[in-house]
Write an enzyme that holds these catalytic residues in place. Sequence first.
Site, PDB file in Angstrom:
ATOM      1  N   SER A 199      38.944  48.699  38.163  1.00  0.00           N
ATOM      2  CA  SER A 199      38.368  47.683  39.026  1.00  0.00           C
ATOM      3  C   SER A 199      39.445  46.832  39.692  1.00  0.00           C
ATOM      4  CB  SER A 199      37.382  46.822  38.222  1.00  0.00           C
ATOM      5  OG  SER A 199      36.643  45.975  39.079  1.00  0.00           O
TER       6      SER A 199
ATOM      7  N   ARG B  84      32.585  44.362  43.335  1.00  0.00           N
ATOM      8  CA  ARG B  84      32.565  42.906  43.458  1.00  0.00           C
ATOM      9  C   ARG B  84      32.782  42.515  44.915  1.00  0.00           C
ATOM     10  NH1 ARG B  84      34.315  40.448  38.083  1.00  0.00           N
ATOM     11  NH2 ARG B  84      34.593  42.249  36.725  1.00  0.00           N
TER      12      ARG B  84
ATOM     13  N   GLU C 295      26.874  37.866  37.862  1.00  0.00           N
ATOM     14  CA  GLU C 295      27.814  37.250  36.943  1.00  0.00           C
ATOM     15  C   GLU C 295      28.801  36.454  37.788  1.00  0.00           C
ATOM     16  OE1 GLU C 295      29.696  40.336  34.712  1.00  0.00           O
ATOM     17  OE2 GLU C 295      30.702  41.226  36.436  1.00  0.00           O
TER      18      GLU C 295
END
Length: 625
Positions: free
Chosen positions: A177, A340, A437
């Site tokens: 990530s 993200r 989140e």
Amino acid sequence: MDDSAGTGGTGVLNANLRWQSTGDLQLDKAAQQWLDWDRNPWTRAQVDSLVAAGHLDDLRSRLCSRMSFGTAGLRAPMGAGFNRINDLTIIQSTQGLYAYLCRCFADFSRRGVVVGFDTRGQEESGCSSQRLAKLTAAVMLSRGVSVHLFSTFVPTPYVPYAVKKLGAASGVMITASHNPKEDNGYKVYWCNGTQITPPHDKEVLRSIEEHLEPWNASCWDDELVDHSSLRTDPLTHINSCYMDDLSFLCFHRDLNSNCTLKFIHSSFHGVGHDFVQQAFQVFGFDPPIPVPEQKDPDPNFSSVCCPNPEEGESVLELSLLLAEKENARIVLATDPDADRLAVAERSNGGGWKVFSGNELAALLGWWMFFNWKENHPDPADTKNIYMLATTVSSKILQTFARIEGFHFEETLPGFKWIGNRIHELSKTGNRVIFAFEESIGFLCGSMVPEKDGVSAAVVVAEMTAYLQTRKLSLNQQLHNIYRMYGYHVSKTSYVTCNDPPTIQRIFSRIRNFDGDGSYPKACGGVRIVHIRDVTTGYDSSQPDLRSVLPVSRSSQMITFTLQNGIVATLRTSGTEPKIKYYTEFCAAPGESKVSQLEEELRRAIDTLLDEFLELDKNHLIRRFV
């Protein structure tokens, strides 16, 4: 690749390579196993180099422990060693996963696994995400298991999406990530498309321990995927299905088609460019303008000091400069595996507002419920609607739910908990329309049980286009939301600690702050009214003093609720050597003294850092950006 190693893996091939004793029996045994099993010349050379230099502590660190599942699967630096990501540990992990899946699914071989990868790589260890994905596939193919291996890099959410769409038994994504360039990872998904949680993660680890020796030479054959009839490439089909499903999140296509706004997109040297371009087309937008220096894959992340867009302006510099040159108001940045999303907006005064994950969640939560209400005017329809957030994230969705009449639930940190809760709720006819989140991970709708930067990017674009027709910016709408529902002032950051014993000592001291078994009684001069310690299962707010959230003994997490309404959490990261802190002050609707709220929050943070964590005494490195 020839099978001269036989069923004993590489033992025969490497039998003449003996380890010279160091006097440390554990290290000697681990090092000999490494020499017996590893067939990668680069990682073997790394071990040789460490031996020649006499770096025994480094060798112990690499060879005498193993990786464990954190909040995002297995994640570690690439390089030689049993607690690093490399050819051997990926083969071992896949052998263990195969054995466990065989026990769980009678039709495992037919259903198969989905395998994807990002754009990471490291020359000095001969590792790349693509190669590790091919080795993952090779282990499965050598055992007669169908493998759906993407032919090129894909966003992380494409793997769980494909698992569900293809009915696969499991999925593996090779990615680290937004971690530093040195890292890589092995993310495992269950048949429902969610990341594995207990007990599966512990059982997979146990199974890996039982299958450490490579089975045969086929496991090392990264060309097996090119000629096995059991391998398929799901890219075209899955991409088409994903984009079709994405269209259901588009509520104002005509408005989008006439939008005059320009959008800048950075893919942070990762996988996102092509997929975000397609998503904009699905929604009827002109394509966003890419940041040219960051558009194409680069495993060195050459133009940024850190490949994490969550770090804010310091890593968005090229995007903001391009936006000013192009007279664009909105910057969208997906992280390297595109799960993200960071967003920045230029104000009328020329400055930039980089939204926090909590602020973006307030906007996206409002937007998703606003459009849901437009299409479901009957208030009774809200009884089956949910929004979810991790417990360290803003309580803004909880406030929405209380006022608007839908349901809200919290989960443990990590999107795997959100994904599993989405799956459970769907089985009872409930629908999650938004989840997040705070670390800029968002899921609009529930088409994939994983955070998704691609869909979030185009949803933000549509929300911005809609607000423009109302002569509102994103920041103006954020303040409208806070005026309506109450200001939720939050601050999230971290300190770095590279010494695990120090972290253990810090949290042990907090649990015995005012004597044996006595937590702190105040924070910043304000009384602490409730304490929840998920690591031990303690929660002072519950009649039985037991935490409602599942106990998580593998990580540290303590939450303090203060008398003035501030909620503060200290937590170790599941993927990096960090202690994170999360603080929020939730004000009542109509309360507009934001500076006063921010000052009270600052005092609480100072106490967390100086008195609870003892920043200087423990040599913790504070984040400054």
